[in-house]
Design a protein around this motif. Structure first.
Motif, mmCIF file in Angstrom:
data_model
loop_
_atom_site.group_PDB
_atom_site.id
_atom_site.type_symbol
_atom_site.label_atom_id
_atom_site.label_comp_id
_atom_site.label_asym_id
_atom_site.label_seq_id
_atom_site.Cartn_x
_atom_site.Cartn_y
_atom_site.Cartn_z
ATOM 1 N N LEU A 189 33.506 32.404 38.604
ATOM 2 C CA LEU A 189 34.319 31.117 38.540
ATOM 3 C C LEU A 189 33.488 29.924 37.504
ATOM 4 O O LEU A 189 34.278 29.640 36.607
ATOM 5 C CB LEU A 189 34.910 30.454 39.698
ATOM 6 N N ASP A 190 32.360 29.671 37.823
ATOM 7 C CA ASP A 190 31.672 28.675 37.191
ATOM 8 C C ASP A 190 31.467 29.039 35.858
ATOM 9 O O ASP A 190 31.687 28.327 35.245
ATOM 10 C CB ASP A 190 30.497 28.381 38.130
ATOM 11 N N ARG A 191 30.859 30.222 35.562
ATOM 12 C CA ARG A 191 30.637 30.332 33.836
ATOM 13 C C ARG A 191 31.900 31.030 33.160
ATOM 14 O O ARG A 191 31.504 30.798 32.023
ATOM 15 C CB ARG A 191 29.483 31.539 34.076
ATOM 16 N N GLY A 227 35.030 29.972 33.739
ATOM 17 C CA GLY A 227 36.119 28.969 33.774
ATOM 18 C C GLY A 227 37.567 29.481 33.781
ATOM 19 O O GLY A 227 38.552 29.053 33.696
ATOM 20 N N ALA A 228 37.696 30.865 34.592
ATOM 21 C CA ALA A 228 38.928 31.552 34.446
ATOM 22 C C ALA A 228 39.709 30.994 35.548
ATOM 23 O O ALA A 228 39.177 30.252 36.587
ATOM 24 C CB ALA A 228 38.480 32.954 34.546
ATOM 25 N N ASP A 229 40.827 31.499 35.690
ATOM 26 C CA ASP A 229 41.828 31.136 36.793
ATOM 27 C C ASP A 229 41.717 32.119 38.016
ATOM 28 O O ASP A 229 42.148 31.997 38.979
ATOM 29 C CB ASP A 229 43.424 31.046 36.166
ATOM 30 N N ASN A 230 41.217 33.342 37.595
ATOM 31 C CA ASN A 230 41.150 34.457 38.830
ATOM 32 C C ASN A 230 40.050 35.107 38.143
ATOM 33 O O ASN A 230 39.804 35.639 37.112
ATOM 34 C CB ASN A 230 42.262 35.330 38.843
ATOM 35 N N VAL A 231 39.128 35.385 39.102
ATOM 36 C CA VAL A 231 37.927 36.392 38.895
ATOM 37 C C VAL A 231 37.834 37.621 39.857
ATOM 38 O O VAL A 231 38.359 37.328 40.955
ATOM 39 C CB VAL A 231 36.645 35.593 38.928
ATOM 40 N N GLY A 232 37.171 38.682 39.704
ATOM 41 C CA GLY A 232 37.026 39.544 40.523
ATOM 42 C C GLY A 232 36.202 40.814 39.845
ATOM 43 O O GLY A 232 35.713 40.381 38.713
ATOM 44 N N GLY A 233 35.825 41.696 40.601
ATOM 45 C CA GLY A 233 34.868 42.860 40.274
ATOM 46 C C GLY A 233 35.685 43.960 39.831
ATOM 47 O O GLY A 233 36.789 44.085 39.979
ATOM 48 N N PRO A 234 34.936 45.181 39.392
ATOM 49 C CA PRO A 234 35.695 46.494 39.073
ATOM 50 C C PRO A 234 36.201 47.023 40.351
ATOM 51 O O PRO A 234 35.480 46.975 41.408
ATOM 52 C CB PRO A 234 34.580 47.552 38.546
ATOM 53 N N TRP A 235 37.462 47.794 40.277
ATOM 54 C CA TRP A 235 37.831 48.529 41.238
ATOM 55 C C TRP A 235 37.314 49.750 41.450
ATOM 56 O O TRP A 235 37.474 50.594 40.609
ATOM 57 C CB TRP A 235 39.213 48.676 41.118
ATOM 58 N N VAL A 236 36.177 50.196 42.298
ATOM 59 C CA VAL A 236 35.582 51.101 42.688
ATOM 60 C C VAL A 236 35.910 51.853 43.881
ATOM 61 O O VAL A 236 35.970 51.237 44.906
ATOM 62 C CB VAL A 236 33.985 50.986 42.817
ATOM 63 N N ALA A 237 36.102 53.138 43.617
ATOM 64 C CA ALA A 237 36.572 54.018 45.001
ATOM 65 C C ALA A 237 35.453 55.092 45.226
ATOM 66 O O ALA A 237 35.039 55.434 44.456
ATOM 67 C CB ALA A 237 37.936 54.744 44.459
ATOM 68 N N GLU A 238 35.175 55.126 46.786
ATOM 69 C CA GLU A 238 34.436 55.838 47.212
ATOM 70 C C GLU A 238 35.155 56.805 48.169
ATOM 71 O O GLU A 238 35.590 56.129 49.314
ATOM 72 C CB GLU A 238 33.133 55.220 47.806
ATOM 73 N N GLY A 239 35.402 57.897 48.045
ATOM 74 C CA GLY A 239 36.252 58.929 48.944
ATOM 75 C C GLY A 239 35.239 59.396 50.026
ATOM 76 O O GLY A 239 34.218 59.486 50.035
ATOM 77 N N PHE A 280 32.233 46.712 32.852
ATOM 78 C CA PHE A 280 33.014 45.752 31.939
ATOM 79 C C PHE A 280 32.653 44.282 32.393
ATOM 80 O O PHE A 280 32.935 44.104 33.720
ATOM 81 C CB PHE A 280 34.351 46.135 31.696
ATOM 82 N N GLU A 281 32.393 43.429 31.340
ATOM 83 C CA GLU A 281 32.446 41.870 31.683
ATOM 84 C C GLU A 281 33.274 41.126 30.893
ATOM 85 O O GLU A 281 32.855 41.455 29.605
ATOM 86 C CB GLU A 281 31.142 41.280 31.574
ATOM 87 N N GLY A 282 34.349 40.619 30.984
ATOM 88 C CA GLY A 282 35.244 39.889 30.317
ATOM 89 C C GLY A 282 36.620 39.603 30.817
ATOM 90 O O GLY A 282 36.976 40.158 32.026
ATOM 91 N N GLU A 283 37.345 39.123 30.006
ATOM 92 C CA GLU A 283 38.853 38.947 30.228
ATOM 93 C C GLU A 283 39.564 40.539 30.483
ATOM 94 O O GLU A 283 39.352 41.278 29.567
ATOM 95 C CB GLU A 283 39.646 38.182 29.173
#
Length: 338
Positions: free
Chosen positions: A112-114, A116-128, A156-159
């Motif tokens: 969020l700090d670097r 300045g986005a309105d929502n941040v998160g990480g990749p959606w990684v599945a482990e079955g 991936f890092e970005g919008e």
């Protein structure tokens, strides 16, 4: 605790007695940056398996935990109930069926700090878990199955157009509103679409690490995808467009199949060509997906891929039917599947 340095963690749940302790232990063990404190708001959707009672016990053991009533019983009403009570300047959503790196929340704050986005998160990684769960996870992670969604790209890092779970400055909810209480599924996609249409930015960081436990059987996977597909038309009605064009492909595939079957025998060649083409696609996609989990997954992957696409496509047409003829969703799709 200063409001400007308070992080509010929000998590909806219903009938999660088997997972609630592990979740509480994991979130309370998160290491926050210096100067930050945390509150954890868990919305219980009127559980009847002992979840509420165990939550009350845990809340009595740690003042950072708080139980929030969720009479609506679904994810969107639970999230909104937590957000209404949250005191933090930053709000992060967590899920009970996800495992988190020890610095997950710290990395959300850093992103969020670097950005300045309105929502941040990480990749959606599945482990079955188990052979079928691992096959479902491999398909879930493959761009050839889910249409190249950036949210599944672990590097991936970005919008992006949508992100897994999410972490928002409080100002995002003041500006864009909360989650749509009418949506049983896709409430996160709808909120992200609404945010983007209003000029907001969503950022994905590969440093925000977590792993999601997907469904463990074809029946559960098909039911989940059918429910996701069912609620897609209601999101489209609200905004006049899908979140992305890839979300329309399963419905178009199902429509082509049904049309060919209805027009038999005149469309026999077209139906055979369609099935042959999809079979070839499923075979290639299975081989590519198996690179993540190994060749032992290959026998299950074609059926898993078909469950993804047919479930979502059939659900989309059921949603369109109810939207056109009922003007409202069916009660049969008002209950979450697990």
């Amino acid at each position: 605790m200063s409001e400007t340095l308070l992080l509010s963690v929000v998590a909806p749940c219903r009938n999660e007695r088997a997972h609630i302790d592990a979740f509480c232990d994991a979130v309370l063990a998160q290491v926050l940056p210096p100067g930050w404190a945390m509150e954890v708001l868990i919305a219980d959707g009127e559980s009847d398996d002992g979840t509420r009672e165990r939550l009350l016990e845990r809340c009595g053991q740690d003042v950072r935990l708080a139980l929030v009533p969720n009479p609506g019983r679904i994810v969107s009403t639970g999230l909104n109930a937590c957000i209404a009570r949250a005191r933090g300047s930053v709000i992060a959503r967590l899920d009970l069926h996800t495992r988190y790196a020890g610095d997950y929340l710290a990395q959300c704050l850093a992103a969020l700090d670097r950005s300045g986005a309105d929502n941040v998160g990480g990749p959606w990684v599945a482990e079955g878990e188990g052979p079928m769960g691992e096959a479902i996870a491999a398909a879930f992670q493959s761009r050839w199955v889910v249409g190249g969604a950036r949210s599944r790209d672990v590097g991936f890092e970005g919008e992006v157009d949508s992100v897994y779970l999410g972490c928002w400055p409080r100002s995002s909810f003041e500006r864009f509103g909360g989650f749509d209480d009418a949506l049983v599924r896709n409430q996160d996609d709808e909120h992200n679409l609404r945010l983007r249409l209003a000029g907001g930015r969503i950022w994905q960081s590969a440093r925000i690490r977590s792993s999601y436990r997907p469904r463990g059987s074809l029946r559960q996977l098909f039911a989940q995808q059918r429910q996701y597909g069912y609620w897609r038309p209601f999101v489209m009605r609200k905004h006049g467009q899908p979140g992305s064009l890839r979300q329309l492909v399963p419905a178009l595939f199902v429509a082509a199949l049904v049309l060919c079957v209805l027009l038999l025998p005149w469309t026999a060649k077209a139906l055979a060509s369609l099935l042959l083409a999809y079979g070839a696609y499923a075979a290639v996609a299975s081989v590519l997906a198996a690179r993540r989990g190994g060749s032992r997954l290959l026998p299950r992957l074609p059926l898993v891929i078909a469950a993804f696409h047919l479930g979502y496509g059939i659900g989309s047409w059921q949603g369109l039917w109810d939207l056109a003829w009922r003007g409202a969703p069916s009660p049969a799709f008002a209950r979450l599947t697990r």
